[in-house]
Design an enzyme around this catalytic site. Sequence first.
Site, PDB file in Angstrom:
ATOM      1  N   GLU A 331       0.831  -1.205   0.000  1.00  0.00           N
ATOM      2  CA  GLU A 331       0.000   0.000   0.000  1.00  0.00           C
ATOM      3  C   GLU A 331       0.865   1.256   0.000  1.00  0.00           C
ATOM      4  OE1 GLU A 331      -3.862  -1.487   2.642  1.00  0.00           O
ATOM      5  OE2 GLU A 331      -2.485   0.001   3.440  1.00  0.00           O
ATOM      6  N   CYS A 332       0.618   2.156  -0.913  1.00  0.00           N
ATOM      7  CA  CYS A 332       1.205   3.495  -0.941  1.00  0.00           C
ATOM      8  C   CYS A 332       2.722   3.438  -0.732  1.00  0.00           C
ATOM      9  CB  CYS A 332       0.511   4.393   0.085  1.00  0.00           C
ATOM     10  SG  CYS A 332       0.721   6.167  -0.250  1.00  0.00           S
ATOM     11  N   GLY A 333       3.220   3.817   0.440  1.00  0.00           N
ATOM     12  CA  GLY A 333       4.662   3.786   0.658  1.00  0.00           C
ATOM     13  C   GLY A 333       5.260   2.412   0.455  1.00  0.00           C
ATOM     14  N   SER A 425      -0.899  -0.701  -4.738  1.00  0.00           N
ATOM     15  CA  SER A 425      -1.682   0.487  -5.080  1.00  0.00           C
ATOM     16  C   SER A 425      -1.385   1.605  -4.082  1.00  0.00           C
ATOM     17  CB  SER A 425      -3.185   0.169  -5.041  1.00  0.00           C
ATOM     18  OG  SER A 425      -3.961   1.319  -5.324  1.00  0.00           O
TER      19      SER A 425
END
Length: 448
Positions: A331-333, A425
């Site tokens: 996720e993200c980072g 994502s």
Amino acid sequence: MSAASGFCPVVLVAAPASGQGKTTVASALVRLHQRAGRRVRAFKCGPDFLDPFWLSLASGAPVHSLDLWMNGEADCAQRLQQAALSSDLVVVEGVMGLFDGQPSAADLARRFGLPVLAVIDASAMAGTFGALAFGLQHYQPDLPWLGVLANRVGSERHAQMLRDGLREPGRWLGALPRDAAWSLPERHLGLVSAHELPDALARLDAAADALAATPLGQRDLADAAQWPRWAGPGDVPAQAPVPPRLAGRRIAVARDAAFCFIYPSNLDTLRALGAELHFFSPLQGEPVPEADALWLPGGYPELHAPALSAASALRASLHAHVAAGRPVWAECGGMMALFDELVTVDGQVHAGWGLLPGRVQMQKRLAALGPQQWDTGAGVLRGHTFHYSRCETALHPIGRSQRPSQAGPTHEGEAIYALGPVKASYFHAWFASAPEAVARLFLPTEAA
């Protein structure tokens, strides 16, 4: 307050806008009563990872989010009721301005009857303070109201001018001066995390000491006239049991200063699904533990890019995990670190872990913010997005999250990428919204 004697006082700390001092006041209030030996639970309204670090430090307990859309009304009601039955005080910190967002902190307050404490940065106002307080209290009908506290006040005379401007002086709950001793530093995603500051608890103690001298700080929780008991959330439907779809499976979870955006509820959901969790620190170069699946949560890889880039043993263990066909949810980072390169805002290029082709470019402008949902085919996961970077990749998304809209159709949100057993994502998922969908993220394709 024992469970047998009913609900304890509950307060929602709100403000007219971000940056007014909600987190400081909410954390100080929690800390003031917690260090006096009272049982205090704290919550954060809306999706947020950073403010809860401060509230958790103040309370000594995990801090869960309360969001009528992301959690759902039943989940919010259940969490509030459980906390209020076993605590002496429950403090909910609002999000942005009191009426900002759909749903807003005011919506939460009205739905559950949470009295609002308005924190207003009064550093550049006098008589207008009263008008602003009056407007916040009366803008929407039937908003429960506790009172107003002035923040960043210049002097006792300034505080008196502010109080004199109130239509209802009895709603005055005090003033806090501007003081570096309890200021909470910020950066591009919000407040600096409490665990990054060696004097974090000292800052909260200083704020609690200042709050203790105010009418708010001097209110007696045991006096129902000063702190009215919360009426409760009404009928709370029983939550559906979570099937143990991940029973017997070990999930490695990255957790350190670089990967710290973890909802406590997400860990609870994984455990309810039957998973055994093993935490490790990529920032310390620790390899991925022997596990059936891996979760790389969001955080700040851009602040720790040199150390993450140099972690050769970690990189090798990640590639071995993926080569064995074991699932990864990033996720993200967590996703950012998987690309070939990460470019910081000043142009420095750092090697990523090379499991996704392309690069991530940090930027000064906010790239995306707001609620998101992803129809996985096994359930709709709700969550949010918040990032200051963009990725450049030849990968074609296997799907996209959607930005929900109460006024019309949803709108396209974040890309969902997949390569082998890796799914990634910018979308941050609230696992409790669709446990079956979460289980499939951590199961191999043939088992999902």
